[in-house]
Design an enzyme around this catalytic site. Structure first.
Site, PDB file in Angstrom:
ATOM      1  N   GLY A 174       0.779  -1.184   0.040  1.00  0.00           N
ATOM      2  CA  GLY A 174       0.095  -0.014  -0.104  1.00  0.00           C
ATOM      3  C   GLY A 174       0.709   1.383  -0.087  1.00  0.00           C
ATOM      4  N   ALA A 175       1.746   1.514   1.076  1.00  0.00           N
ATOM      5  CA  ALA A 175       2.540   2.462   0.938  1.00  0.00           C
ATOM      6  C   ALA A 175       3.643   2.295   1.993  1.00  0.00           C
ATOM      7  CB  ALA A 175       1.939   3.703   1.623  1.00  0.00           C
ATOM      8  N   MET A 176       4.690   3.320   2.148  1.00  0.00           N
ATOM      9  CA  MET A 176       5.809   2.937   2.907  1.00  0.00           C
ATOM     10  C   MET A 176       6.304   4.403   3.627  1.00  0.00           C
ATOM     11  SD  MET A 176       8.014   0.813   3.821  1.00  0.00           S
ATOM     12  CE  MET A 176       9.181   1.484   5.050  1.00  0.00           C
ATOM     13  N   GLU A 177       6.632   4.013   4.894  1.00  0.00           N
ATOM     14  CA  GLU A 177       6.797   5.061   5.865  1.00  0.00           C
ATOM     15  C   GLU A 177       8.145   5.679   5.856  1.00  0.00           C
ATOM     16  OE1 GLU A 177       6.166   1.937   6.771  1.00  0.00           O
ATOM     17  OE2 GLU A 177       7.255   1.522   8.574  1.00  0.00           O
ATOM     18  N   GLU A 190       0.963   6.082   7.568  1.00  0.00           N
ATOM     19  CA  GLU A 190       2.237   6.392   7.319  1.00  0.00           C
ATOM     20  C   GLU A 190       2.704   7.548   7.968  1.00  0.00           C
ATOM     21  OE1 GLU A 190       3.597   3.676   5.781  1.00  0.00           O
ATOM     22  OE2 GLU A 190       1.557   3.033   4.954  1.00  0.00           O
ATOM     23  N   GLU A 232       3.567  -2.200  13.467  1.00  0.00           N
ATOM     24  CA  GLU A 232       2.322  -2.195  12.760  1.00  0.00           C
ATOM     25  C   GLU A 232       1.065  -2.353  13.507  1.00  0.00           C
ATOM     26  OE1 GLU A 232       2.539  -1.366   9.889  1.00  0.00           O
ATOM     27  OE2 GLU A 232       4.692  -1.673   9.344  1.00  0.00           O
TER      28      GLU A 232
HETATM   29  N1  0A1 Z   1       5.404  -0.784   6.408  1.00  0.00           N
HETATM   30  C1  0A1 Z   1       4.634  -0.449   5.405  1.00  0.00           C
HETATM   31  C2  0A1 Z   1       4.161  -1.776   4.637  1.00  0.00           C
HETATM   32  C3  0A1 Z   1       5.200  -1.911   3.626  1.00  0.00           C
HETATM   33  C4  0A1 Z   1       6.006  -3.408   3.834  1.00  0.00           C
HETATM   34  C5  0A1 Z   1       6.878  -3.780   2.960  1.00  0.00           C
HETATM   35  C6  0A1 Z   1       6.728  -3.092   1.713  1.00  0.00           C
HETATM   36  O1  0A1 Z   1       7.643  -3.518   0.674  1.00  0.00           O
HETATM   37  C7  0A1 Z   1       7.811  -4.930   0.483  1.00  0.00           C
HETATM   38  C8  0A1 Z   1       6.004  -2.009   1.433  1.00  0.00           C
HETATM   39  C9  0A1 Z   1       5.282  -1.458   2.530  1.00  0.00           C
HETATM   40  C10 0A1 Z   1       3.203  -0.044   6.101  1.00  0.00           C
HETATM   41  O2  0A1 Z   1       2.775  -0.686   7.170  1.00  0.00           O
HETATM   42  O3  0A1 Z   1       2.603   0.841   5.675  1.00  0.00           O
HETATM   43 ZN    ZN Z   2       2.631   0.239   8.652  1.00  0.00          ZN
END
Ligand code: 0A1
Ligand code: ZN
Length: 872
Positions: free
Chosen positions: A268-271, A305, A327
């Site tokens: 979905g997205a990345m922080e 995020e 998370e």
């Molecule tokens: N940390 C992000 C989730 C996420 C995990 C892995 C990814 O690439 C493989 C990308 C995003 C979240 O919780 O939004």
């Molecule tokens: Zn997250």
């Protein structure tokens, strides 16, 4: 599978890092054919680790080309180091030194979308969980935190925008039409939070004044064509920033906060610190192209995020077993934010529905794992509903047990104690213990035990003594590697109502024992219990309610969630009876109780349309499947269709009245909760009208399709017609929709998904044809999810076709995608892993295809883990 099988790693083997990287300087020469990365790492021995010095070990993907390696300016020759199994090992290094290394990357060939890759002509990165090791050699583990300084150089006309974490500190022109920018992030961070972006991007700019009066520049970047779709994300971001200050006392900590929208993204997205990278599907929003669900997703994900800046970035995870530390907490935070921005009850209903269908199914399947897993082969497989959603429920239970004030104190203490550290879920619970003075050791089992607990509640009424007793028994089924479970500590929120629906008592019981009884005295008559209010714990609650009691709760419970739940319990029970009738080849009868109850609901004009829509939606096929002992796909589908059609016909006038009452044609579109509620009731009513099969309602749907000014109404009408027996109209509308929106990639995803989930005959042939259609692109994860994911997850009748064609199609896809994008391949595999839940014929077929994959050489670790665990 080839000889070398991927190996599991274990939480109990955790050791602190022998080497730390205090400062990291990165230099990227971005070119069309290759990218050169020069890394300069200031490394020192970890003072906390005693004993004889260990060799330096750095992660580095096997595909990455190493051009040069030096220590304190001394070039190393191949005999000075070893590269094997994704590790670079150097013996006999000094206590403190500078390691320099040059790697060559081929981003345009990176189809796995981990590390540095290209999305529609722009460079971007994805480093969580272990993507940084595809960029350079580094201790790529979250407990190694470093201060990053990053310089990007690229062609100025093609890549005018060059971004990385932190604040820009210098920039200039270079030779041959190139330019460069240097970014510095003052906050130490693990490599998984590193990011860069380079491209020709449009920008929406705004600013935010923090609670201490600092001005923060807010920048949201996207492709130029999408500039008009960024406003809602900006508003959501500002709301989230304010909310985090007010509710958690968390202020933003850099001068700039950036979001970039990319079309190719695995999740979905990345922080990433200061530079969030988003799947376009979670950031772009415009009334004409985005549904209400899409708007709410944008609001929720932008907040999620952003909230990670504290819960994840400032305080991060010690190791990936602790993933739920960031998370679970962050999902809890974003859910509360969305509840505050919209309708709390509706948000709770949506979240619990997801938990009950998908997370409970995961908990009951071969990949079941605790919120804090004990082992894994590939961490990417553990970005699960259990870690995210159940993890959030665990935090919510702490919130219920401590109450809001103590919970806030606990969160303050957690951030204060651990700012700048990489910690564990135990540390989180310990902060809650410290502020409350409570012993939460039993509560910690929620982190270590997998499976969905059952709560069986019975009661006794002693009229003479005016005493009411509730006996609560808990148990939890076995899960892989965990035969026996210890009892959980959980909050059981309840109310006691009299027969007329007046509330007599309410509160929260703390359940700790395998069996325990709670006594309520001073009551005049036998109460009706409203149990597990607001779904106070992620359990399956069993209590032998009568229909009368449930209907009373549906009408009168003061807890909105339980009002809805009472209605759902009625439906589930009636549907389970009908499924039995269907299996026994009896004619199906529409239960009069249900018609009466729904009629009353529909006639009550004081009810909130959003709640009404929730109450009048039949439990999904997925939920009925999860609840069944053995899933009978056909019976479930037929019964639900029968009930839908019968309720449609029996209440046709009421559906029409509801449709008209909520007709929003005169209003201009707004994504606020009240308007969303009206649209959801209106479109639900349209669905029932269509289900009558009567011609005029097809006309009404076609009209809505043509005249509506927003995607919610247009798409709802499209899906209804496309899934109906009116095949000519279905084809016409799909074609019209395609011609109207063919240049909007996200809308085309919906177009694919509507067709993939069409339950009418010929579904597999249709998706097969669509996989050749020009709008489909097998390298784009969103397209795969819309076509392959939707067919296998939302079209049970056809995916589970008895001839096995659906299974074969999915297995072929997995094998093809495994070479290209293992993360996405492993995720799409989920429906096949549930083979034990189906009848003999289907489960044998599913197993056959899993075995076919297992017998394939060189499976990725991702797919290998899911397939091998499913076959056990
Ligand atoms: N940390 C992000 C989730 C996420 C995990 C892995 C990814 O690439 C493989 C990308 C995003 C979240 O919780 O939004
Ligand atoms: Zn997250």
């Amino acid at each position: 599978m080839s000889a070398q099988q991927p190996q599991a790693i274990y939480l109990e083997d955790y050791r602190p890092p022998a080497w730390l990287v205090t400062h990291t300087e990165l230099n990227f020469e971005l070119e069309e054919e290759q990218t050169l990365v020069r890394a300069r790492l200031n490394i020192k021995a970890n003072p906390e680790v005693s004993g004889k010095p260990e060799p330096l070990q750095l992660h580095g993907d096997e595909g990455m080309e190493l051009l040069r390696l030096s220590i304190d300016n001394q070039v190393l020759e191949p005999q000075d180091y070893r590269r094997e199994a994704g590790m670079l090992t150097i013996n006999n290094v000094p206590d403190q030194f500078v390691l320099e290394c040059v790697t060559r990357l081929l981003p345009h060939e990176n189809t796995a979308l981990e590390g540095l890759y290209k999305s529609d002509g722009m460079f971007c990165t994805q480093c969580e969980a272990e993507g940084f090791r595809r960029i350079t050699f580094f201790p790529d583990r979250p407990d190694v935190m470093s201060i990053f300084r990053t310089t990007l150089t690229a062609d100025k006309s093609q890549y005018p925008v060059l971004l990385s974490n932190g604040n820009p500190v210098a920039s200039g022109d270079a030779e041959e039409g190139r330019h460069w920018v240097t970014w510095e992030d003052p906050w130490p961070k693990p490599a998984y939070l590193f990011a860069l972006v380079a491209g020709d991007l449009a920008l929406l700019e705004d600013s935010f004044t923090t609670c201490s009066g600092r001005e923060v520049a807010l920048r949201i970047y996207a492709e130029h064509k999408d500039l008009d779709k960024l406003e809602y994300a900006m508003t959501s971001l500002k709301n989230a920033m304010r909310w985090d200050e007010e509710v958690y006392g968390r202020e933003y900590d850099l001068d700039i906060f950036m979001i970039v929208a990319v079309d190719f993204f695995n999740m979905g997205a990345m922080e990433n610190k200061g530079l969030n990278i988003f799947n376009t599907s979670c950031v772009l929003a415009h009334p004409k192209t985005t549904t209400d669900g899409g708007f709410q997703r944008v609001e929720g994900v932008v907040a999620h995020e952003y909230f990670h800046n504290w819960s994840g970035n400032r305080v991060t995870c010690r190791d990936w077993f602790q993933l739920s530390l960031k998370e679970g907490f962050t999902v809890f935070r974003d859910a509360e934010f969305s509840a505050d921005m919209n309708s709390r009850t509706v948000k709770r209903i949506e979240d619990v529905s997801l938990l009950r269908t998908a997370q409970f199914a995961e908990d009951a399947g071969p990949m079941a794992h605790p919120v804090r897993p004990e082992s894994f082969i590939e961490i990417s497989n553990f970005y699960t509903l259990t870690v995210y959603e159940k993890g959030a429920e665990v935090v919510r239970m702490l919130h219920s047990l401590l109450g809001p004030e103590l919970f806030r104190k606990g969160s303050d203490l957690y951030f204060e104690r651990h700012d700048g550290q990489a910690v564990t879920t135990d540390d989180f619970v310990a902060a809650m213990e410290a502020v409350s003075g409570r012993d939460l050791s039993q509560f910690r089992r929620w982190y270590s035990q997998a499976g969905t607990p059952r709560l069986n509640v019975t009661d006794r009424w002693d009229a003479g003594a005016g005493e009411y007793r509730l006996t609560v028994k808990q148990s939890c089924p076995p899960s892989p590697g965990q035969e026996h479970k210890q009892p959980y500590h959980l909050p059981l929120a309840y109310g006691l109502l009299d027969e007329a629906g007046r509330e007599l008592r309410s509160g929260v019981l703390e359940v700790r024992e395998e069996e325990e009884t709670f006594v309520f005295s001073g009551l005049e008559s036998r109460p009706v219990p409203s149990l597990l209010r607001a779904f106070s714990a992620p359990v399956k609650l069993e209590y032998d309610y009568s229909y009368e009691q449930l209907l009373m709760l549906l009408r009168h419970d003061t807890d909105g969630f339980n009002r809805w739940d009472a209605g759902q319990r009625v439906c589930v029970r009636l549907m389970q009876n009908l499924i039995r009738d269907w299996q026994n080849e009896q004619t199906l009868q529409l239960p009069a109780t249900l018609v009466e109850a729904w009629k009353q609901l529909l006639q009550n004009e004081t009810l909130d349309p959003a709640m009404l829509a929730q109450c009048l939606r039949l439990p999904s096929e997925a939920l009925l499947a999860e609840l069944a002992d053995e899933v009978d796909v056909v019976a479930i589908h037929e019964v639900r269709e029968f009930l839908r059609t019968s309720l449609a016909q029996a209440l046709e006038q009421q559906w029409l009245a509801a449709y008209q009452r909520c007709d929003t044609r005169e209003e201009s579109y707004s994504p606020d909760a009240a308007s969303i509620g009206r649209r959801s009731l209106k479109n639900l009513a349209l669905g029932y009208l269509m289900a009558t099969g009567a011609e005029p309602w097809l006309e009404l749907a076609r009209q809505q399709f043509e005249q509506s000014d927003n995607m919610t109404d247009q798409q709802a009408a499209l899906a209804l017609v496309a899934h109906s027996r009116h095949r000519e109209s279905a084809a016409e509308l799909l074609q019209q929709f395609y011609l109207q929106w063919q240049h909007e990639s996200l809308v085309m995803n919906q177009w694919l998904a509507v067709q993939a989930s069409d339950p009418t005959e010929g579904a597999l042939e249709r998706v097969q044809a669509l996989s050749e259609h020009p709008v489909f692109d097998a390298r784009n994860p969103n397209k795969l999810r819309s076509l392959v994911g939707a067919f296998c997850g939302q079209n049970p009748m056809h995916f589970h076709s008895e001839d096995g064609s659906g299974y074969a199609w999915l297995a072929d896809w997995i094998l093809r995608l495994d070479k290209q994008n293992p993360q996405v391949a492993a995720r799409l595999l989920t429906p096949l892993t549930r083979w034990k839940r189906y009848d003999k014929v289907r489960s044998a077929l599913m197993q056959k295809h899993l075995q076919r994959m297992m017998d394939t050489d060189d499976l990725s670790a991702d797919v290998y883990e899911v397939v091998s665990k499913s076959l056990v």
